[in-house]
Design a protein around this motif. Structure first.
Motif, short mmCIF file in Angstrom:
data_model
loop_
_atom_site.label_atom_id
_atom_site.label_comp_id
_atom_site.label_asym_id
_atom_site.label_seq_id
_atom_site.Cartn_x
_atom_site.Cartn_y
_atom_site.Cartn_z
N LEU A 132 0.83 -1.21 0.00
CA LEU A 132 0.00 0.00 0.00
C LEU A 132 0.87 1.26 0.00
N ASP A 133 1.98 1.22 0.73
CA ASP A 133 2.91 2.36 0.72
C ASP A 133 3.44 2.62 -0.69
N ARG A 134 3.79 1.54 -1.39
CA ARG A 134 4.28 1.70 -2.77
C ARG A 134 3.16 2.23 -3.68
N LEU A 135 1.96 1.70 -3.51
CA LEU A 135 0.83 2.17 -4.32
C LEU A 135 0.50 3.63 -4.03
N ALA A 136 0.76 4.08 -2.82
CA ALA A 136 0.49 5.48 -2.47
C ALA A 136 1.37 6.44 -3.26
N ASP A 137 2.44 5.91 -3.85
CA ASP A 137 3.32 6.70 -4.72
C ASP A 137 3.19 6.29 -6.18
N PRO A 139 2.16 6.00 -10.08
CA PRO A 139 1.84 6.99 -11.11
C PRO A 139 0.37 6.95 -11.52
N GLN A 140 -0.34 5.87 -11.14
CA GLN A 140 -1.76 5.74 -11.47
C GLN A 140 -2.59 6.43 -10.38
N PRO A 141 -3.30 7.49 -10.74
CA PRO A 141 -4.03 8.27 -9.73
C PRO A 141 -5.04 7.46 -8.92
N GLU A 142 -5.73 6.51 -9.55
CA GLU A 142 -6.73 5.74 -8.82
C GLU A 142 -6.07 4.87 -7.75
N LEU A 143 -4.97 4.22 -8.10
CA LEU A 143 -4.27 3.37 -7.13
C LEU A 143 -3.66 4.21 -6.02
N ARG A 144 -3.11 5.35 -6.39
CA ARG A 144 -2.51 6.25 -5.40
C ARG A 144 -3.58 6.71 -4.40
N GLU A 145 -4.71 7.15 -4.90
CA GLU A 145 -5.80 7.63 -4.04
C GLU A 145 -6.33 6.52 -3.15
N MET A 146 -6.52 5.33 -3.73
CA MET A 146 -7.04 4.20 -2.97
C MET A 146 -6.09 3.82 -1.85
N LEU A 152 -13.96 -3.42 -4.04
CA LEU A 152 -15.30 -3.66 -4.58
C LEU A 152 -15.95 -2.41 -5.18
N THR A 153 -15.33 -1.25 -5.01
CA THR A 153 -15.94 -0.02 -5.52
C THR A 153 -15.68 0.15 -7.01
N SER A 154 -16.58 0.85 -7.66
CA SER A 154 -16.38 1.13 -9.08
C SER A 154 -15.26 2.15 -9.29
N ALA A 155 -14.93 2.91 -8.25
CA ALA A 155 -13.86 3.91 -8.37
C ALA A 155 -12.48 3.25 -8.40
N TYR A 156 -12.28 2.19 -7.60
CA TYR A 156 -10.95 1.59 -7.49
C TYR A 156 -10.86 0.17 -8.02
N GLY A 157 -11.96 -0.53 -8.05
CA GLY A 157 -11.97 -1.93 -8.47
C GLY A 157 -11.32 -2.17 -9.83
N PRO A 158 -11.69 -1.41 -10.87
CA PRO A 158 -11.08 -1.65 -12.17
C PRO A 158 -9.56 -1.43 -12.18
#
Length: 102
Positions: free
Chosen positions: A22-27, A29-36, A52-58
């Motif tokens: 999660l720390d790596r994803l927080a940085d 380059p993909q905004p959805e993964l970073r935000e999630m 499970l959300t439509s905002a982050y699931g895809p």
């Protein structure tokens, strides 16, 4: 973070691996993964809910699909090496495709 502890079956190494991911994803380059990742780390949403959300699931599904394609092409020895690095405490020694193993 009880969601992460539950997902990791209270295994400290798995919990650390999830938190590190999660720390790596927080940085990312993909905004959805970073935000999630930031939302999960801040306790604003659980990891299960985020997945499970439509905002982050895809975005999570795409990232997992990319990983699974990579992983499925590894030979058994490469898979074993990759899996062994999942619990290394030193992030500077993490496996990178093509890198020498410690």
């Amino acid at each position: 973070m009880s969601d992460i502890a539950d997902i990791a079956s209270d295994d400290p190494r798995r919990m650390k691996a999830l938190h590190d991911s999660l720390d790596r994803l927080a940085d990312s380059p993909q905004p959805e993964l970073r935000e999630m990742a930031r939302a999960v780390l801040n306790g604003d949403i659980t990891l299960r809910t985020a997945a499970l959300t439509s905002a982050y699931g895809p975005a999570l599904s795409d990232a997992f699909s990319t990983f699974w394609t990579y992983y499925s092409q590894l030979d058994p020895e490469e898979r074993q090496q990759l899996e062994a690095t999942a619990y290394i405490d030193n992030p500077d020694v993490a496996h990178r495709p093509g890198s020498a193993q410690p």
